[in-house]
Design a protein around this motif. Structure first.
Motif, PDB file in Angstrom:
ATOM      1  N   UNK A 201       0.847  -1.192   0.000  1.00 36.73           N
ATOM      2  CA  UNK A 201       0.000   0.000   0.000  1.00 36.73           C
ATOM      3  C   UNK A 201       0.884   1.244   0.000  1.00 36.73           C
ATOM      4  N   UNK A 202       0.455   2.259  -0.714  1.00 40.52           N
ATOM      5  CA  UNK A 202       1.207   3.510  -0.764  1.00 40.52           C
ATOM      6  C   UNK A 202       0.233   4.672  -0.888  1.00 40.52           C
ATOM      7  N   UNK A 203       0.782   5.888  -0.887  1.00 41.83           N
ATOM      8  CA  UNK A 203      -0.026   7.113  -0.988  1.00 41.83           C
ATOM      9  C   UNK A 203      -1.124   7.147   0.073  1.00 41.83           C
ATOM     10  N   UNK A 204      -0.714   6.841   1.309  1.00 44.00           N
ATOM     11  CA  UNK A 204      -1.661   6.894   2.412  1.00 44.00           C
ATOM     12  C   UNK A 204      -2.691   5.789   2.402  1.00 44.00           C
ATOM     13  N   UNK A 205      -2.427   4.755   1.612  1.00 43.71           N
ATOM     14  CA  UNK A 205      -3.355   3.628   1.524  1.00 43.71           C
ATOM     15  C   UNK A 205      -4.255   3.683   0.318  1.00 43.71           C
ATOM     16  N   UNK A 206      -4.159   4.735  -0.493  1.00 44.13           N
ATOM     17  CA  UNK A 206      -5.054   4.884  -1.647  1.00 44.13           C
ATOM     18  C   UNK A 206      -4.589   4.086  -2.859  1.00 44.13           C
ATOM     19  N   UNK A 207      -3.342   3.600  -2.849  1.00 41.68           N
ATOM     20  CA  UNK A 207      -2.812   2.830  -3.979  1.00 41.68           C
ATOM     21  C   UNK A 207      -2.437   1.436  -3.515  1.00 41.68           C
ATOM     22  N   UNK A 208      -2.938   0.435  -4.223  1.00 40.00           N
ATOM     23  CA  UNK A 208      -2.668  -0.964  -3.912  1.00 40.00           C
ATOM     24  C   UNK A 208      -1.892  -1.590  -5.053  1.00 40.00           C
ATOM     25  N   UNK A 209      -0.766  -2.219  -4.717  1.00 39.60           N
ATOM     26  CA  UNK A 209       0.038  -2.931  -5.706  1.00 39.60           C
ATOM     27  C   UNK A 209       0.086  -4.407  -5.325  1.00 39.60           C
ATOM     28  N   UNK A 210      -0.207  -5.271  -6.288  1.00 37.36           N
ATOM     29  CA  UNK A 210      -0.113  -6.720  -6.077  1.00 37.36           C
ATOM     30  C   UNK A 210       0.925  -7.249  -7.060  1.00 37.36           C
ATOM     31  N   UNK A 211       2.029  -7.759  -6.524  1.00 37.32           N
ATOM     32  CA  UNK A 211       3.150  -8.199  -7.345  1.00 37.32           C
ATOM     33  C   UNK A 211       3.068  -9.697  -7.601  1.00 37.32           C
ATOM     34  N   UNK A 212       3.680 -10.132  -8.714  1.00 33.34           N
ATOM     35  CA  UNK A 212       3.741 -11.556  -9.058  1.00 33.34           C
ATOM     36  C   UNK A 212       2.381 -12.224  -8.858  1.00 33.34           C
TER      37      UNK A 212
END
Length: 334
Positions: A174-185
């Protein structure tokens, strides 16, 4: 002597009580806290006081001052602030987030001082989820999701996939205060409807679901014959072979017999009144056009003569068996 001491004690207590009311006996209570932007809040004094003159300020900025029936509102709050000249209560309307702060009242008649902190939050509206995805492949691609609102302050985010809350881990960030979610692989189990829920102390909202499509397979193939794992049948039987593979999108299926492709595609291969010459290996081949991967599964099917065929053979051989036994008998006796 005793009456004088009691009078002195009473006077002392009165002075103490007045000092207590002046320094901290009166408190300010907001009608609502946190308050909603665009709404109204009233800051009242408890216990209620008949304040003939005084002033309100927030931080270092004056809001309003009054003397008797006259009150003056400072430009920063013109049209939005008013004071009850009897009780000293301050009412603020058309609130903005900038109205958050510590409000202090100073009474000059009687003398008192008290304060309270209020927070103004903007209501959340139009929660939107966007997903960056193109041809996502299992174990190779990553998904980037962004949650946004058209209005709202002091935002907190919760992400869900289906009914499960998404938890941060080695592959999930999670980034940008929780507003962005990244799921890798990405794995196939990351597929599903993602949602983001946004909340603050005065409101909440949830986005529409967005599906993340992960391409995978084909793998974990299975092949059954007549719905079972049996591979031995008698001539004349009808055989239905069913093939399956885990794949997204669905795999293209092709059948082969003894290594040679047959004119049959799809999940089903039907054989009617099989004969012994149909004994051999049957293979289901799977191909996923999106992942460019192949997989296959093979079964060896044995077709034996039926009981009727075997009986006919025995009848046909009976004369030969009788003749053979006679010859053996004759040679033995001579």
């Amino acid at each position: 002597m005793e009456d004088k001491s009691e009078a002195t004690l009473g006077l002392f207590l009165l002075i103490m009580l007045q000092g207590f009311l002046s320094s901290g006996g009166v408190e300010v209570r907001p009608s609502i806290n946190p308050a909603v932007a665009g709404g109204t809040v009233t800051l009242s004094l408890f216990p209620s006081e008949n304040i003939k003159s005084g002033s309100w300020s927030v931080g270092q900025s004056p809001v309003v001052t009054w003397q008797g029936t006259y009150q003056a509102v400072f430009p920063s709050h013109t049209g939005r602030a008013s004071v009850n000249i009897s009780t000293g209560a301050l009412t603020l309307t058309s609130l903005t987030v900038a109205d958050s702060g510590v409000y202090e009242v100073l009474g000059t008649d009687p003398q008192l001082k008290a304060n309270a902190s209020i927070t103004v939050e903007e209501s959340i509206s139009n929660v939107t989820l966007s997903v960056t995805q193109t041809g996502l492949l299992e174990f190779q691609s990553s998904a980037l999701m962004n949650c946004s609102v058209s209005a709202g302050s002091s935002l907190s985010y919760v992400w869900t996939n289906g009914s499960s809350v998404v938890k941060v881990g080695d592959r999930v960030q999670l980034s940008n205060g929780g507003s962005t979610l990244s799921v890798l692989n990405l794995t196939r189990f990351d597929s599903g409807p993602f949602r983001c829920s946004v909340s603050n102390p005065v409101s909440n909202g949830t986005s529409n679901p967005e599906n993340v499509t992960v391409n995978y397979g084909p793998d974990n193939m299975a092949l059954t014959v007549n719905g079972e794992g049996t591979t031995a049948f008698t001539a004349g039987s009808n055989l239905t072979m069913l093939c399956s593979a885990e794949s997204n999108p669905a795999a293209q299926l092709q059948w082969a017999f003894k290594g040679e492709l047959v004119n049959s595609t799809g999940t089903r291969l039907q054989l009617i009144h099989v004969s012994e010459n149909q004994t051999g290996t049957y293979t289901c081949l799977a191909f996923n056009n999106n992942t460019s991967k192949y997989s296959n599964i093979t079964r060896t099917i044995t077709i034996s003569k039926s009981g009727a065929d075997q009986q006919a053979v025995n009848v046909a051989l009976l004369p030969l068996m009788l003749l053979s036994s006679k010859l053996i008998f004759f040679s033995t006796n001579t």
